[in-house]
Design a protein around this motif. Sequence first.
Motif, short mmCIF file in Angstrom:
data_model
loop_
_atom_site.label_atom_id
_atom_site.label_comp_id
_atom_site.label_asym_id
_atom_site.label_seq_id
_atom_site.Cartn_x
_atom_site.Cartn_y
_atom_site.Cartn_z
N MET A 181 0.87 -1.17 0.00
CA MET A 181 0.00 0.00 0.00
C MET A 181 0.91 1.22 0.00
O MET A 181 1.64 1.45 0.96
CB MET A 181 -0.91 0.01 1.22
N VAL A 182 0.85 1.97 -1.07
CA VAL A 182 1.70 3.15 -1.20
C VAL A 182 0.83 4.39 -1.28
O VAL A 182 -0.39 4.31 -1.47
CB VAL A 182 2.60 3.07 -2.45
N GLY A 183 1.44 5.53 -1.12
CA GLY A 183 0.71 6.77 -1.30
C GLY A 183 0.32 7.48 -0.03
O GLY A 183 -0.47 8.41 -0.08
N HIS A 184 0.85 7.04 1.11
CA HIS A 184 0.56 7.78 2.34
C HIS A 184 1.22 9.15 2.23
O HIS A 184 2.37 9.27 1.85
CB HIS A 184 1.09 7.03 3.57
N ASN A 185 0.47 10.18 2.55
CA ASN A 185 0.98 11.54 2.40
C ASN A 185 1.58 12.07 3.69
O ASN A 185 1.93 13.24 3.76
CB ASN A 185 -0.13 12.47 1.91
N ASP A 186 1.70 11.23 4.70
CA ASP A 186 2.26 11.67 5.98
C ASP A 186 2.96 10.51 6.65
O ASP A 186 2.78 9.36 6.26
CB ASP A 186 1.15 12.20 6.88
N ASP A 187 3.77 10.82 7.66
CA ASP A 187 4.50 9.78 8.38
C ASP A 187 3.56 8.77 9.01
O ASP A 187 2.56 9.14 9.61
CB ASP A 187 5.36 10.39 9.49
N VAL A 188 3.90 7.50 8.88
CA VAL A 188 3.16 6.44 9.57
C VAL A 188 3.73 6.35 10.98
O VAL A 188 4.91 6.08 11.16
CB VAL A 188 3.28 5.10 8.83
N ILE A 189 2.89 6.60 11.98
CA ILE A 189 3.32 6.61 13.38
C ILE A 189 3.20 5.21 13.99
O ILE A 189 4.08 4.75 14.69
CB ILE A 189 2.49 7.61 14.21
N ASP A 190 2.08 4.52 13.75
CA ASP A 190 1.85 3.21 14.34
C ASP A 190 0.86 2.44 13.47
O ASP A 190 0.07 3.05 12.73
CB ASP A 190 1.30 3.36 15.76
N VAL A 191 0.93 1.11 13.55
CA VAL A 191 0.02 0.24 12.81
C VAL A 191 -0.40 -0.92 13.71
O VAL A 191 0.31 -1.27 14.66
CB VAL A 191 0.66 -0.32 11.52
N ALA A 192 -1.56 -1.50 13.42
CA ALA A 192 -2.03 -2.67 14.16
C ALA A 192 -2.96 -3.48 13.26
O ALA A 192 -3.78 -2.91 12.53
CB ALA A 192 -2.77 -2.25 15.42
N PHE A 193 -2.83 -4.80 13.32
CA PHE A 193 -3.78 -5.67 12.65
C PHE A 193 -5.05 -5.72 13.49
O PHE A 193 -5.00 -5.98 14.69
CB PHE A 193 -3.23 -7.08 12.50
N THR B 35 -8.02 -6.45 7.93
CA THR B 35 -8.05 -5.02 8.25
C THR B 35 -6.84 -4.62 9.06
O THR B 35 -6.48 -5.29 10.04
CB THR B 35 -9.32 -4.66 9.05
N VAL B 36 -6.25 -3.50 8.67
CA VAL B 36 -5.13 -2.94 9.42
C VAL B 36 -5.47 -1.49 9.76
O VAL B 36 -6.04 -0.76 8.95
CB VAL B 36 -3.81 -3.05 8.62
N ALA B 37 -5.15 -1.10 11.00
CA ALA B 37 -5.34 0.29 11.45
C ALA B 37 -4.01 1.01 11.33
O ALA B 37 -2.97 0.47 11.72
CB ALA B 37 -5.83 0.31 12.89
N VAL B 38 -4.06 2.23 10.80
CA VAL B 38 -2.85 3.01 10.58
C VAL B 38 -3.06 4.41 11.14
O VAL B 38 -4.04 5.08 10.79
CB VAL B 38 -2.51 3.11 9.07
N CYS B 39 -2.16 4.84 12.01
CA CYS B 39 -2.20 6.24 12.42
C CYS B 39 -1.00 6.94 11.80
O CYS B 39 0.13 6.45 11.85
CB CYS B 39 -2.30 6.44 13.93
#
Length: 124
Positions: free
Chosen positions: A48-60, A65-69
């Motif tokens: 998954m590409v195209g995040h426009n900001d820093d990925v701080i944390d992730v969780a399955f 489904t994955v949660a991304v902050c």
Amino acid sequence: LATAAAQAGGGAYEGLLWDESCGQVLAVSLDQTLTFIQPSDLTVAKQMVGHNDDVIDVAFCSPDTVAVCTNTDSLRLFNIDTRACTLLHGHTDVILCVDCAPGANLITTSSKDRTVRVWNTLSG
């Protein structure tokens, strides 16, 4: 093999997450690409590409489904198969961490706004 997965995933990783229930490793690269790696042979399953900001944390949150902050006040829930994204709003400052309780359909987040939120994934 590890080098091949790293090269396919965009290079150096800044975060790794193993989830036993779905049998995948989620790697976050320096360019904010999320790479799902099959641990048996270290091949790239999805990206998954195209995040426009820093990925701080992730969780399955579940096998699909994955949660991304990211460096924002919104939580992103991605369907791993379709790559569809749902935004959850409620914090007033950057979300710093996320964790999921898949069996209970709950997600918890904490933020720079000094609050902790508990999200029900069935109702938002």
